[in-house]
Design a protein around this motif. Structure first.
Motif: not given
Length: 507
Positions: A145-157
């Protein structure tokens, strides 16, 4: 906030020109408002004007496969086969549990590297050691959020014991170690689904949609069927990408034959009804023709990580066979410990080179325009944002990269597409914009104090050296048995070879 790029050249992926004549591009808010002569006429009075003369405006690069939690471990390991590499990279040890500040800082390190080299979006298949917790998920997402980049994040577990994920080990291990690796994971399916509920409720759609969730099974052989189906339900309900490592190594091909009644991992997932257009199939090296037909029919995307594949000796993906079927390909760095950088220009160049040794038919080798298509449109498709990213046209999200053409990679300018793929390294990136916000300009990141970040990272992770040594010592206990497992799989005949040279079975 409005920004007008004045007199800029716009990248053209289709056709022979490579880029447009000098033109204007207007950004209003988070989207592209106008392209061409009308852009300046529509610009509000307070618009920031950027001189685009001699510069190329292109869609932001997409790092379509990445694991952020080892951003602080660049250069730590020799090249090793995946299954041995993972002994050292991500053992589920309490000594490796990060605190929230460490998780935040290590995530920002990669964001800084990506934004400075023109990457505007990343798919983070984040694993959490020894298990995901809400405070660490929040720290990672706050960094994005703070960096300004766009992200899609998953929990690889995973949720299965180590012994269930690998072939031959049950026969190779002494009884005490076999019992240890057969022990159920302490953090099971319900705990993992609870963490997904937290991720989706707290972060999916945050920052105006710049932060989004995905789901990940890590790999089909690492999760129970019930958990696999539960993840697919989440993916379908919320429209989330689904990440799955499949057939990255020859050992995984052998495992499929042993554990899934002779079926490949692709066939196994297809038989479960879980191959879909939402799925990112990561690596897809040891695939056969039937696997590729199943992938094409399902509309899945293949995530190609050529530098990581070489670093870990996994093999060479059948690029042309995949493209020939119309399967979308996206490109990724994989993790910083398996690429040792987070630079998509290097990935693009390797994509343009490694497949030239797949065979003598040079007309089947990748062309620069194809590589750029994978880098830009393929990445957008993998994120489920093919209608929002990947091209510069009115209505699209303003995730943009501005390159200075008056630099050594483009001097003299002979062919733009080829020089983007084979010459550029990130040194020409003059500006990076995400959702209409300039996050890198004139050599400086606008969203973080990079020198302070580097200093804090050195301090934090110097203090982690002892924990990493402890993890390495723990791996040494298992190393002889994993070596034997790897050798047995390497000697197996699986009806194909994805290694360069004479790498057939040894008897």
């Amino acid at each position: 906030m409005s920004t007008l790029f004045r007199g800029v050249h716009v990248l053209e992926l289709d056709g022979d020109r490579g880029m447009s004549p000098s033109t204007d591009v207007l950004v209003e808010g988070e989207r592209i408002k106008a392209v061409g002569a009308a852009a300046a006429a529509h610009a509000p009075a307070a618009t920031r004007v950027i001189d685009g003369r001699g510069k190329l405006l292109m869609p932001g690069l997409v790092n379509a496969h990445f694991h952020s939690p080892v951003n602080h471990m660049k250069g730590r390991l020799d090249s090793l086969p995946l299954e041995i590499f993972m002994l050292y990279e991500s053992p589920a040890l309490e000594a490796l549990r990060p605190n929230p500040r460490e998780a935040y800082v290590r995530t920002l390190l990669a964001c800084a590297e990506m934004l400075k080299t023109g990457v505007t979006a990343v798919q983070d298949d984040a694993f959490f050691v020894p298990e995901p917790t809400a405070d660490i998920i929040d720290a990672v997402m706050q960094a994005y959020a703070d960096s300004g980049i766009r992200v899609t994040l998953a929990l690889d577990e995973p949720n299965l014991p180590e012994l269930d994920k690998l072939p031959f080990l049950a026969d190779l291990l002494p009884s005490g170690m076999r019992a240890e690796l057969a022990r159920p994971r302490a953090f099971g399916m319900e705990g993992l689904l609870g963490m997904y509920r937290h991720l989706i409720a707290r972060w999916h759609g945050a920052e105006g949609g710049r932060l989004r969730a995905a789901v990940s099974c890590s790999a089909p052989q690492r999760v129970s069927r019930d958990y696999f189906h539960a993840l697919d339900d989440l993916s379908r309900t919320h429209g989330l990408p689904f990440y799955a490592h499949m057939l990255e190594t020859k050992l995984q091909r052998v495992l499929g034959h042993q554990r899934f009644d002779g079926r490949s991992l692709i066939r196994y997932v297809s038989d479960l009804g879980l191959l879909s257009e939402r799925m990112n199939i990561i690596h897809a090296i040891w695939v056969d023709e039937d696997d590729l037909d199943l992938i094409a029919a399902a509309g899945s995307v293949v995530a190609h990580n050529p530098i990581s594949n070489l670093r870990l000796g996994s093999g060479v993906m059948p690029f042309r066979a995949i493209r020939r079927r119309g399967i979308p390909i996206c490109l990724g760095t994989d993790e910083a410990i398996a690429d040792d950088a987070v630079n998509m220009w290097a990935v693009a160049k390797m994509t343009g080179l490694i497949h030239n040794i797949a065979g003598p038919d040079y007309e089947s080798w990748p062309r620069a325009g194809e590589v750029l298509d994978c880098l830009l449109r393929g990445g957008a498709r993998a994120m489920g944002l093919q209608d929002e990213l990947g091209s510069i046209e009115p209505g699209r999200l303003a995730d943009l990269t501005l390159l200075d053409l008056d630099t050594l990679p483009f001097t003299p300018l002979n062919d733009l597409h080829r020089q983007l793929v084979y010459c550029e390294s990130g040194v020409s990136v003059a500006l990076t914009m995400v959702a209409g916000r300039i996050v890198f300009d004139e050599g400086r990141l606008a969203t973080m104090d990079e020198p302070a970040l580097r200093a804090e990272a050195r301090q934090l992770f110097a203090a982690r050296a002892a924990a990493l040594r402890t993890a390495s010592q723990a791996a040494e206990r298992l190393l002889p048995y994993y070596r034997a497992m790897y050798a047995r799989a390497a000697a197996s005949d699986v009806g194909m070879n994805r290694w360069v040279g004479d790498a057939g079975p040894r008897h």
